[in-house]
Design a protein around this motif. Structure first.
Motif, PDB file in Angstrom:
ATOM      1  N   ILE A  31       1.630   6.708  -6.654  1.00  0.00           N
ATOM      2  CA  ILE A  31       0.558   7.621  -7.077  1.00  0.00           C
ATOM      3  C   ILE A  31       0.963   9.073  -6.826  1.00  0.00           C
ATOM      4  O   ILE A  31       0.767   9.954  -7.676  1.00  0.00           O
ATOM      5  N   LYS A  32       1.552   9.325  -5.654  1.00  0.00           N
ATOM      6  CA  LYS A  32       1.980  10.690  -5.321  1.00  0.00           C
ATOM      7  C   LYS A  32       3.072  11.174  -6.286  1.00  0.00           C
ATOM      8  O   LYS A  32       3.040  12.308  -6.769  1.00  0.00           O
TER       9      LYS A  32
ATOM     10  N   ARG B 211       0.830  -1.202   0.000  1.00  0.00           N
ATOM     11  CA  ARG B 211       0.000   0.000   0.000  1.00  0.00           C
ATOM     12  C   ARG B 211       0.865   1.253   0.000  1.00  0.00           C
ATOM     13  O   ARG B 211       0.567   2.240  -0.681  1.00  0.00           O
ATOM     14  N   ARG B 212       1.953   1.199   0.794  1.00  0.00           N
ATOM     15  CA  ARG B 212       2.857   2.347   0.824  1.00  0.00           C
ATOM     16  C   ARG B 212       3.513   2.572  -0.547  1.00  0.00           C
ATOM     17  O   ARG B 212       3.654   3.710  -0.998  1.00  0.00           O
TER      18      ARG B 212
ATOM     19  N   ILE C  66       2.311   1.686  -3.467  1.00  0.00           N
ATOM     20  CA  ILE C  66       1.282   2.206  -4.378  1.00  0.00           C
ATOM     21  C   ILE C  66       1.000   3.673  -4.068  1.00  0.00           C
ATOM     22  O   ILE C  66       0.875   4.500  -4.973  1.00  0.00           O
ATOM     23  N   ASP C  67       0.915   3.997  -2.776  1.00  0.00           N
ATOM     24  CA  ASP C  67       0.647   5.378  -2.362  1.00  0.00           C
ATOM     25  C   ASP C  67       1.769   6.306  -2.835  1.00  0.00           C
ATOM     26  O   ASP C  67       1.506   7.381  -3.383  1.00  0.00           O
ATOM     27  N   ILE C  68       3.025   5.882  -2.639  1.00  0.00           N
ATOM     28  CA  ILE C  68       4.172   6.691  -3.079  1.00  0.00           C
ATOM     29  C   ILE C  68       4.189   6.833  -4.600  1.00  0.00           C
ATOM     30  O   ILE C  68       4.445   7.916  -5.146  1.00  0.00           O
TER      31      ILE C  68
END
Length: 368
Positions: free
Chosen positions: A21-22, A14-15, A17-19
């Motif tokens: 996307i950002k 998740r981290r 994917i989150d990074i």
């Protein structure tokens, strides 16, 4: 144990994917912003170069005006537009009118070519062929145009395009000059901001990089580009007074030669020879003397503009000028020369820094 490992993997994924996307969103915004400001990048860079080169003059004017930076900026802007932009506009107008006149007369079949002087035969390498082509053109220009129709049409279109490019370059110069005056008015805050950025990027080398950048810009701008611009303007004015066709185009070629540290007589000499064949002896002799004076003027202009301390190879400046012009037109001619010269100076400074650090370390080790 397995559940904890699975939970850790899910959190990690998740981290990631989150990074991702950002970072993707940030990259999208940066690319979008770059595309929006890209038409103005060359103008702003040239404005920054002008601001650095003209800042000593701005400081003197500000002191004379009791610290009024805004009024000093307005004076510099007005002087710059009147001294550079007005004559350049006249040259560009002359180039555009000449190119359009030649193109129109070629299309109408009314173009008249004066007979060549017999002395042209004595020119090395190209004398005989040039005289024959010139003579045939003076007798029946339509036949020559039909024989070289594709080349003539392409040349005419390029001349019109070049003239339009000159006008665009002058407008860019005026815009950059106005922006440069704003930069000079806000010089203290801008210098502090750039210093913080370079220190953040280069640590203790940041201040030295700024000093190298300022010294390089002023050296190239005054010692090379300033002298070249003066020679080009002088040549253009003389060509216009002599009513030489395409005076603006020839002035631009003189500018390129002067930036490359080649004598303008390479262009003005053949034009003077042509002028002898179409004008009376007295004005032709005067134009020849004027051409020699313009070509040798750098001998006293360079010391006047403090260009003697520059150690940048002329090949670097030449490549920068030509590459910049091919990329961005007339403004690129100036910006390219300075940016490539600056890059050369920064690389040499970095290499010298590495060498000095090694020598210092070796000396320290030996003493120890």
């Amino acid at each position: 144990m397995t559940d904890k490992t699975g939970d850790n993997e899910q959190v990690f994924n998740r981290r990631i994917i989150d990074i991702a996307i950002k970072l993707g969103a940030l990259a999208l915004v940066i690319v979008w912003c770059f595309q929006i400001i890209s038409p103005f990048i060359m103008i702003v860079i040239w404005a920054a170069i002008l601001a650095v080169a003209l800042f000593p003059l701005h400081s003197k004017l500000s002191r004379l005006l009791k610290g009024n930076k805004k009024f000093a900026s307005i004076i510099i802007a007005l002087l710059g537009i009147s001294i550079i932009a007005v004559p350049s506009t006249n040259l560009a107008s002359s180039a555009f009118d000449s190119a359009q006149h030649v193109y129109t007369e070629m299309e109408a079949g009314t173009l008249k070519i004066p007979k060549p002087n017999d002395s042209i035969k004595d020119w090395p390498l190209i004398g005989e062929k040039l005289f024959q082509l010139w003579y045939e053109s003076s007798q029946d220009i339509q036949t020559v145009i039909e024989q070289y129709s594709e080349q003539v049409k392409g040349l005419s279109e390029k001349l019109l395009s070049a003239a339009a490019g000159i006008v665009g370059g002058i407008l860019q110069f005026i815009a950059s000059l106005i922006i440069a005056t704003v930069f000079m008015t806000k010089s203290t805050s801008l210098h502090n901001g750039v210093s913080k950025l370079t220190r953040r990027l280069m640590n203790e080398s940041g201040d030295r990089t700024i000093n190298t950048t300022i010294a390089t810009i002023r050296s190239v701008a005054t010692g090379v580009l300033g002298v070249a611009a003066i020679q080009s303007l002088l040549a253009g004015v003389g060509l216009m007074i002599a009513h030489i066709p395409g005076a603006g185009v020839w002035a631009i070629i003189v500018l390129i030669l002067a930036i490359a540290q080649l004598p303008p007589i390479i262009i003005l000499g053949p034009i003077a020879a042509y002028y002898f064949s179409v004008a009376d002896t007295t004005p032709a002799v005067l134009f020849l003397i004027f051409s020699v004076i313009v070509s040798t003027s750098d001998a006293f202009l360079k010391p006047l503009f403090l260009g003697r301390g520059m150690n940048i190879p002329m090949l670097v400046i030449l490549l920068g000028a030509i590459g910049g012009m091919l990329m961005s037109g007339i403004v690129g001619l100036f910006v390219g020369a300075i940016v490539l010269a600056l890059g050369y100076e920064l690389i040499m400074d970095w290499l010298n820094q590495k060498t000095l650090n090694k020598e210092s370390a070796s000396k320290h080790k030996t003493e120890y």
